[in-house]
Design an enzyme around this catalytic site. Structure first.
Site, short mmCIF file in Angstrom:
data_model
loop_
_atom_site.label_atom_id
_atom_site.label_comp_id
_atom_site.label_asym_id
_atom_site.label_seq_id
_atom_site.Cartn_x
_atom_site.Cartn_y
_atom_site.Cartn_z
N PRO A 87 18.47 11.22 28.41
CA PRO A 87 17.46 12.22 28.91
C PRO A 87 16.59 12.16 27.96
CG PRO A 87 20.11 12.99 28.93
CD PRO A 87 20.12 11.40 28.57
N GLU A 114 28.84 11.78 28.09
CA GLU A 114 28.63 12.10 26.50
C GLU A 114 27.79 11.49 25.59
OE1 GLU A 114 32.58 11.15 26.12
OE2 GLU A 114 32.68 9.92 27.27
N ARG A 152 12.14 -4.38 43.20
CA ARG A 152 11.86 -4.54 44.44
C ARG A 152 9.97 -4.65 44.12
NH1 ARG A 152 8.33 0.05 45.36
NH2 ARG A 152 8.77 0.16 47.79
N ASP A 167 2.07 1.51 48.43
CA ASP A 167 3.44 2.64 47.77
C ASP A 167 2.65 3.64 47.20
OD1 ASP A 167 5.33 0.97 48.53
OD2 ASP A 167 5.86 0.42 46.11
N1 ADE Z 1 21.68 9.66 31.74
C1 ADE Z 1 21.96 11.31 32.31
N2 ADE Z 1 20.92 11.63 32.48
C2 ADE Z 1 19.87 11.04 32.04
C3 ADE Z 1 18.01 11.30 32.58
N3 ADE Z 1 17.95 11.90 33.33
N4 ADE Z 1 18.05 9.38 32.27
C4 ADE Z 1 18.19 8.79 31.67
N5 ADE Z 1 19.54 8.52 31.79
C5 ADE Z 1 20.23 9.45 31.77
#
Ligand code: ADE
Length: 229
Positions: A87, A114, A152, A167
């Site tokens: 994230p 984790e 794709r 798309d």
């Molecule tokens: N791992 C956990 N959450 C994630 C996210 N939002 N994007 C990429 N990898 C992740």
């Protein structure tokens, strides 16, 4: 294109890649998807891949050694990029997706539950990628998003009928609405313009619908469209 996915849950990747368009792209050789489990590279007899964080705090941290050794075992082409799904990464979008199609090989590091020991980043120097501002339990679903959306776009992955020409995002706008038979369903009619075979009118209607949808739903995208297209 070859994908090598470092994951503690290879079945998640293998299962999801065995169906539909991605399954067919593997069968026809457009892509290959290989999984490597860092647990197979532990030096510890209990096959431990995580440990408590130095400095204290909740949760466990993925250890550097199994990930780095697993990564170093993957044979690499001259045109490889390594991604880490987290994230904290750069937001994934259609432009990044298109850029990724230029590589012969994409190695993807997935964590689970984790964080990664920071030295995994220091040594491997992956490009960190996020699929959105939310936290999943692991990197496998984000890795599958990358594999699916990149695959794709590759020549031969989509049949003519599944073409990506219209798309969302391809012309900077969201997709227009689609209709199929029957002409009327629960009192809702297919728009007249789609029935009369006038292709320039249909094109104009669809573009207007794309603009309307994008303005309403994604004013941020619409601003970029106005400035760039
Ligand atoms: N791992 C956990 N959450 C994630 C996210 N939002 N994007 C990429 N990898 C992740």
């Amino acid at each position: 294109m070859r994908f090598d996915v470092l994951t503690l849950f290879p079945e998640m990747i293998e299962g999801a890649c065995s169906h539909s368009i991605i399954g067919r792209a593997i069968e026809t050789g457009v892509i290959s998807v290989n999984t490597v489990n860092p647990r197979d590279y532990t030096l510890d007899k209990h096959k431990k891949v995580d440990d408590t964080p130095y400095g204290g705090g909740a949760g466990m941290v993925l250890m550097a050694q199994p990930y780095v050794d697993a990564y170093e075992e993957v044979s690499k082409s001259d045109n490889t990029i390594t991604l880490m799904m987290t994230p904290q990464g750069k937001p994934f979008d259609n432009n990044m997706c298109r850029d990724l199609t230029k590589y012969d090989q994409i190695i993807i590091l997935c964590g689970h539950y984790e964080g990664f020991d920071e030295r995994i980043r220091d040594i491997i120097k992956p490009v960190e990628v996020s699929i959105g501002d939310f936290v999943l339990t692991g990197g496998e679903l984000p890795a599958l998003c990358v594999i699916d959306s990149v695959s794709r776009k590759l020549d031969g992955a989509l049949g003519k009928i599944e073409s990506m020409e219209c798309d969302s995002f391809e012309n900077g706008l969201l997709e227009y609405p689609h209709y199929t038979k029957p002409r009327e369903y629960r009192g809702l009619e297919v728009p007249e313009v789609l029935l009369n075979g006038n292709h320039s009118l249909i094109e104009e209607y669809r573009l207007n619908q794309q603009i309307k949808r994008t303005k309403e739903r994604r004013p941020d995208l619409y601003e970029k469209y106005k400035n760039n297209f």
